[in-house]
Design a protein around this motif. Structure first.
Motif, PDB file in Angstrom:
ATOM      1  N   HIS A  21       1.298   6.681   6.063  1.00  0.00           N
ATOM      2  CA  HIS A  21       0.971   5.625   7.004  1.00  0.00           C
ATOM      3  C   HIS A  21       0.261   4.516   6.242  1.00  0.00           C
ATOM      4  CE1 HIS A  21       0.515   9.299   9.834  1.00  0.00           C
ATOM      5  NE2 HIS A  21       1.782   8.951   9.691  1.00  0.00           N
ATOM      6  N   GLY A  22       0.724   3.302   6.345  1.00  0.00           N
ATOM      7  CA  GLY A  22       0.147   2.210   5.588  1.00  0.00           C
ATOM      8  C   GLY A  22       0.907   1.996   4.290  1.00  0.00           C
ATOM      9  N   PRO A  23       0.611   0.907   3.591  1.00  0.00           N
ATOM     10  CA  PRO A  23       1.330   0.599   2.353  1.00  0.00           C
ATOM     11  C   PRO A  23       1.150   1.677   1.292  1.00  0.00           C
ATOM     12  CG  PRO A  23       0.108  -1.307   3.160  1.00  0.00           C
ATOM     13  CD  PRO A  23      -0.341  -0.136   3.972  1.00  0.00           C
ATOM     14  N   ARG A  78      -1.914   7.054  13.372  1.00  0.00           N
ATOM     15  CA  ARG A  78      -0.907   6.324  12.608  1.00  0.00           C
ATOM     16  C   ARG A  78      -1.406   4.906  12.339  1.00  0.00           C
ATOM     17  NH1 ARG A  78       4.045   8.368  11.941  1.00  0.00           N
ATOM     18  NH2 ARG A  78       4.550  10.318  12.990  1.00  0.00           N
ATOM     19  N   SER A  79      -2.320   4.790  11.421  1.00  0.00           N
ATOM     20  CA  SER A  79      -2.859   3.482  11.062  1.00  0.00           C
ATOM     21  C   SER A  79      -3.128   3.476   9.570  1.00  0.00           C
ATOM     22  CB  SER A  79      -4.142   3.186  11.844  1.00  0.00           C
ATOM     23  OG  SER A  79      -5.171   4.072  11.443  1.00  0.00           O
ATOM     24  N   ALA A  80      -3.549   2.336   9.079  1.00  0.00           N
ATOM     25  CA  ALA A  80      -3.852   2.203   7.655  1.00  0.00           C
ATOM     26  C   ALA A  80      -5.346   2.189   7.409  1.00  0.00           C
ATOM     27  CB  ALA A  80      -3.220   0.915   7.119  1.00  0.00           C
ATOM     28  N   SER A  81      -6.136   2.749   8.320  1.00  0.00           N
ATOM     29  CA  SER A  81      -7.587   2.722   8.156  1.00  0.00           C
ATOM     30  C   SER A  81      -8.029   3.533   6.947  1.00  0.00           C
ATOM     31  CB  SER A  81      -8.264   3.247   9.423  1.00  0.00           C
ATOM     32  OG  SER A  81      -7.820   4.557   9.720  1.00  0.00           O
ATOM     33  N   HIS A  82      -7.237   4.549   6.541  1.00  0.00           N
ATOM     34  CA  HIS A  82      -7.631   5.352   5.385  1.00  0.00           C
ATOM     35  C   HIS A  82      -7.656   4.512   4.111  1.00  0.00           C
ATOM     36  CE1 HIS A  82      -3.289   5.250   5.284  1.00  0.00           C
ATOM     37  NE2 HIS A  82      -3.265   5.758   4.084  1.00  0.00           N
ATOM     38  N   ILE A  83      -6.833   3.455   4.063  1.00  0.00           N
ATOM     39  CA  ILE A  83      -6.846   2.578   2.887  1.00  0.00           C
ATOM     40  C   ILE A  83      -8.186   1.866   2.784  1.00  0.00           C
ATOM     41  CG2 ILE A  83      -5.761   0.590   1.810  1.00  0.00           C
ATOM     42  CD1 ILE A  83      -3.949   2.955   1.749  1.00  0.00           C
ATOM     43  N   ALA A  84      -8.664   1.311   3.911  1.00  0.00           N
ATOM     44  CA  ALA A  84      -9.937   0.593   3.905  1.00  0.00           C
ATOM     45  C   ALA A  84     -11.100   1.541   3.620  1.00  0.00           C
ATOM     46  CB  ALA A  84     -10.141  -0.121   5.245  1.00  0.00           C
ATOM     47  N   VAL A  85     -11.084   2.733   4.209  1.00  0.00           N
ATOM     48  CA  VAL A  85     -12.174   3.688   3.976  1.00  0.00           C
ATOM     49  C   VAL A  85     -12.165   4.163   2.525  1.00  0.00           C
ATOM     50  CG1 VAL A  85     -13.105   5.928   4.650  1.00  0.00           C
ATOM     51  CG2 VAL A  85     -12.182   4.402   6.389  1.00  0.00           C
ATOM     52  N   GLY A  86     -10.981   4.416   1.978  1.00  0.00           N
ATOM     53  CA  GLY A  86     -10.906   4.793   0.571  1.00  0.00           C
ATOM     54  C   GLY A  86     -11.436   3.711  -0.341  1.00  0.00           C
ATOM     55  N   GLN A  87     -11.156   2.440   0.008  1.00  0.00           N
ATOM     56  CA  GLN A  87     -11.674   1.327  -0.787  1.00  0.00           C
ATOM     57  C   GLN A  87     -13.196   1.291  -0.747  1.00  0.00           C
ATOM     58  OE1 GLN A  87      -9.698  -1.166  -2.607  1.00  0.00           O
ATOM     59  NE2 GLN A  87     -11.767  -1.282  -3.456  1.00  0.00           N
ATOM     60  N   ILE A  88     -13.795   1.645   0.384  1.00  0.00           N
ATOM     61  CA  ILE A  88     -15.260   1.673   0.494  1.00  0.00           C
ATOM     62  C   ILE A  88     -15.849   2.673  -0.493  1.00  0.00           C
ATOM     63  CG2 ILE A  88     -17.172   2.267   2.024  1.00  0.00           C
ATOM     64  CD1 ILE A  88     -15.489   1.194   4.345  1.00  0.00           C
ATOM     65  N   HIS A  89     -15.271   3.871  -0.534  1.00  0.00           N
ATOM     66  CA  HIS A  89     -15.779   4.891  -1.459  1.00  0.00           C
ATOM     67  C   HIS A  89     -15.574   4.476  -2.914  1.00  0.00           C
ATOM     68  CE1 HIS A  89     -16.827   7.869   1.546  1.00  0.00           C
ATOM     69  NE2 HIS A  89     -15.651   7.713   2.132  1.00  0.00           N
ATOM     70  N   VAL A 167      -9.487  -8.077  10.547  1.00  0.00           N
ATOM     71  CA  VAL A 167      -8.022  -8.049  10.576  1.00  0.00           C
ATOM     72  C   VAL A 167      -7.532  -6.873  11.404  1.00  0.00           C
ATOM     73  CG1 VAL A 167      -5.940  -7.832   9.168  1.00  0.00           C
ATOM     74  CG2 VAL A 167      -7.839  -9.232   8.361  1.00  0.00           C
ATOM     75  N   ARG A 168      -8.157  -5.716  11.203  1.00  0.00           N
ATOM     76  CA  ARG A 168      -7.755  -4.536  11.968  1.00  0.00           C
ATOM     77  C   ARG A 168      -7.987  -4.752  13.455  1.00  0.00           C
ATOM     78  NH1 ARG A 168     -10.415   1.565  11.762  1.00  0.00           N
ATOM     79  NH2 ARG A 168      -8.989   2.483  13.270  1.00  0.00           N
ATOM     80  N   SER A 169      -9.133  -5.327  13.814  1.00  0.00           N
ATOM     81  CA  SER A 169      -9.408  -5.586  15.222  1.00  0.00           C
ATOM     82  C   SER A 169      -8.386  -6.538  15.827  1.00  0.00           C
ATOM     83  CB  SER A 169     -10.826  -6.162  15.375  1.00  0.00           C
ATOM     84  OG  SER A 169     -11.080  -6.520  16.714  1.00  0.00           O
ATOM     85  N   GLU A 271      -2.954  -7.150   3.006  1.00  0.00           N
ATOM     86  CA  GLU A 271      -3.811  -6.315   3.830  1.00  0.00           C
ATOM     87  C   GLU A 271      -3.064  -5.053   4.243  1.00  0.00           C
ATOM     88  OE1 GLU A 271      -6.982  -6.841   4.525  1.00  0.00           O
ATOM     89  OE2 GLU A 271      -6.964  -8.699   3.367  1.00  0.00           O
ATOM     90  N   PRO A 272      -3.789  -3.919   4.418  1.00  0.00           N
ATOM     91  CA  PRO A 272      -3.110  -2.687   4.838  1.00  0.00           C
ATOM     92  C   PRO A 272      -2.620  -2.729   6.273  1.00  0.00           C
ATOM     93  CG  PRO A 272      -5.492  -2.356   4.719  1.00  0.00           C
ATOM     94  CD  PRO A 272      -5.213  -3.704   4.133  1.00  0.00           C
ATOM     95  N   TYR A 273      -3.088  -3.697   7.056  1.00  0.00           N
ATOM     96  CA  TYR A 273      -2.684  -3.802   8.455  1.00  0.00           C
ATOM     97  C   TYR A 273      -1.580  -4.849   8.578  1.00  0.00           C
ATOM     98  CZ  TYR A 273      -7.252  -1.646   8.564  1.00  0.00           C
ATOM     99  OH  TYR A 273      -8.327  -0.834   8.303  1.00  0.00           O
ATOM    100  N   ASN A 274      -0.473  -4.461   9.209  1.00  0.00           N
ATOM    101  CA  ASN A 274       0.733  -5.289   9.226  1.00  0.00           C
ATOM    102  C   ASN A 274       0.623  -6.327  10.344  1.00  0.00           C
ATOM    103  OD1 ASN A 274       3.309  -6.336   8.980  1.00  0.00           O
ATOM    104  ND2 ASN A 274       4.225  -4.342   8.608  1.00  0.00           N
ATOM    105  N   VAL A 275       0.030  -7.472  10.033  1.00  0.00           N
ATOM    106  CA  VAL A 275      -0.146  -8.529  11.016  1.00  0.00           C
ATOM    107  C   VAL A 275       1.186  -9.146  11.443  1.00  0.00           C
ATOM    108  CG1 VAL A 275      -1.269 -10.748  11.484  1.00  0.00           C
ATOM    109  CG2 VAL A 275      -2.462  -8.999  10.173  1.00  0.00           C
ATOM    110  N   PRO A 276       2.094  -9.503  10.518  1.00  0.00           N
ATOM    111  CA  PRO A 276       3.365 -10.102  10.960  1.00  0.00           C
ATOM    112  C   PRO A 276       4.165  -9.197  11.893  1.00  0.00           C
ATOM    113  CG  PRO A 276       3.045 -10.466   8.612  1.00  0.00           C
ATOM    114  CD  PRO A 276       1.984  -9.520   9.042  1.00  0.00           C
ATOM    115  N   PHE A 277       4.148  -7.891  11.650  1.00  0.00           N
ATOM    116  CA  PHE A 277       4.890  -6.974  12.515  1.00  0.00           C
ATOM    117  C   PHE A 277       4.281  -6.930  13.914  1.00  0.00           C
ATOM    118  CE2 PHE A 277       5.690  -2.644  14.149  1.00  0.00           C
ATOM    119  CZ  PHE A 277       7.073  -2.694  14.203  1.00  0.00           C
ATOM    120  N   ALA A 278       2.947  -6.960  13.997  1.00  0.00           N
ATOM    121  CA  ALA A 278       2.291  -6.974  15.308  1.00  0.00           C
ATOM    122  C   ALA A 278       2.631  -8.251  16.075  1.00  0.00           C
ATOM    123  CB  ALA A 278       0.773  -6.845  15.140  1.00  0.00           C
TER     124      ALA A 278
END
Length: 366
Positions: A21-23, A78-89, A167-169, A271-278
């Motif tokens: 899920h995510g890029p 089914r989101s790309a939030s794990h990408i952002a959280v992984g980047q934090i760590h 962006v996610r919001s 960004e990991p969140y697909n803005v154009p698709f939304a």
């Protein structure tokens, strides 16, 4: 007890790629970055020995948390939030690496630190000014200067996190609105199917000409033999349950064409969140609803001179126009998407860079 042949979380992440899920590329970049930082931490462990063992263990723990978050075992949505959280760590581990480094060891990493701070902080921010001042004399970095660098990097990291969450919001809001509109379009289609005579999408050109019998034209059919002096009788004989379904389908197709036409202005986003698709998803139910509402406005005489459509083809043609015209309303959302992506440092719909000023040199000019 775990069998040695059973795959662990990292092995699952590599073997079950079809559930990613995510890029995928962003995930691999972060995993590669964790390996790189792990090697640098091992080097610091050899050079510093037991002096900073507590910080070394915490940094390794952050890298372990990053790998765990990026694995599929911790994926709940089914989101790309794990990408952002992984980047934090990963960012936290990098900050600890900087804290473990001597001032002379920071010098090779200084260009990356400056670039990160410049990307996140405004030119007038005192922390960015301090970092740029330190970068002009890297040979004179002291323990105090290192703390200034660490503080600026931490703030820059927090700013990037906030922008990513924005962006996610935005994507979440757009998806919810698109879902609600899709439910509304489906409800309208069902009501039109079961109660086709209540608010028909039909026109009577003879009503304008003042004929004795009213000939009714609907999106699905037009039966001249059903003409009657009573308009309600003519409507009941001509309307069909599929009228609303056909109009909404035509509007949805027209909106899809409009969404495809906007691809030429989309430069994509990192960004990991697909803005154009939304945004594309939002246009589809909007087109279905604007097709119906536009025909209802015409039938109600809101547009003078366009109330006497005399064929089903004309009704479908106007449904196409109204479905495509949803672009008027969603253009505001497209503009907001550009602003959100630009503030996050990603490529907006125009595909241009968000930076307009050349970077300042890292060393004092001669």
């Amino acid at each position: 007890m775990r069998n040695d042949s059973d795959p662990g979380p990292e092995e699952n992440a590599d073997t079950i790629s079809e559930t990613e899920h995510g890029p995928w590329e962003l995930r691999q970049v972060l995993l590669a970055r964790t390996n790189e930082l792990q090697a640098l931490l091992e080097d610091r462990c050899r050079t510093h020995g037991e002096d900073r063992k507590d910080l070394l263990e915490k940094a390794k723990g952050e890298l372990s948390s990053a790998r765990s978050v990026l694995s599929h075992a911790h994926r709940r949505k089914r989101s790309a939030s794990h990408i952002a959280v992984g980047q934090i760590h990963v960012d936290t581990a990098h900050n600890l690496l900087l804290r473990l480094s001597d001032p002379k060891e920071i010098v090779p990493m200084l260009p990356g630190v400056v670039a990160s701070v410049r990307e996140a902080l405004d030119a007038e921010d005192p922390r960015r000014i301090a970092v740029e001042r330190i970068s002009r004399a890297p040979e004179a970095i002291t323990a105090s200067a290192r703390e200034s660098l660490l503080d600026a990097v931490s703030v820059a990291r927090q700013v990037r996190i906030q922008k990513a969450l924005r962006v996610r919001s935005f994507v979440t809001i757009v998806r919810w609105v698109a879902g609600c509109l899709a439910i509304g379009a489906a409800a309208v289609a069902l009501l039109g199917w079961f109660f086709s005579d209540t608010v028909p999408l039909c026109f009577s050109p003879d009503r304008v000409s003042g004929a004795d019998a009213y000939h009714v034209v609907c999106p699905v059919r037009s039966d001249p033999d059903a003409a009657s002096k009573d308009l309600d009788v003519s409507l009941a004989a001509t309307t069909a349950p599929a009228d609303y379904v056909v109009v909404e389908f035509v509007g949805l197709v027209a909106a899809g064409i409009a969404a495809a036409a906007t691809i030429r202005r989309i430069g994509g986003t990192a960004e990991p969140y697909n803005v154009p698709f939304a945004l594309a998803l939002l246009k589809l139910p909007m087109g279905a609803l604007t097709a119906v509402l536009g025909l209802l406005l015409m039938r109600g005489g809101f547009v003078p001179g366009l109330t006497a459509l005399d064929s089903s083809a004309q009704i479908i043609s106007w449904a196409i126009i109204f479905g495509y015209s949803q672009q008027i309303f969603t253009r505001l959302v497209d503009t907001q998407a550009k602003n959100v992506l630009a503030s996050a440092g990603g490529s907006g719909a125009a595909g241009g860079s968000t930076s307009t000023r050349p970077p300042k040199p890292l060393t004092r000019p001669a």
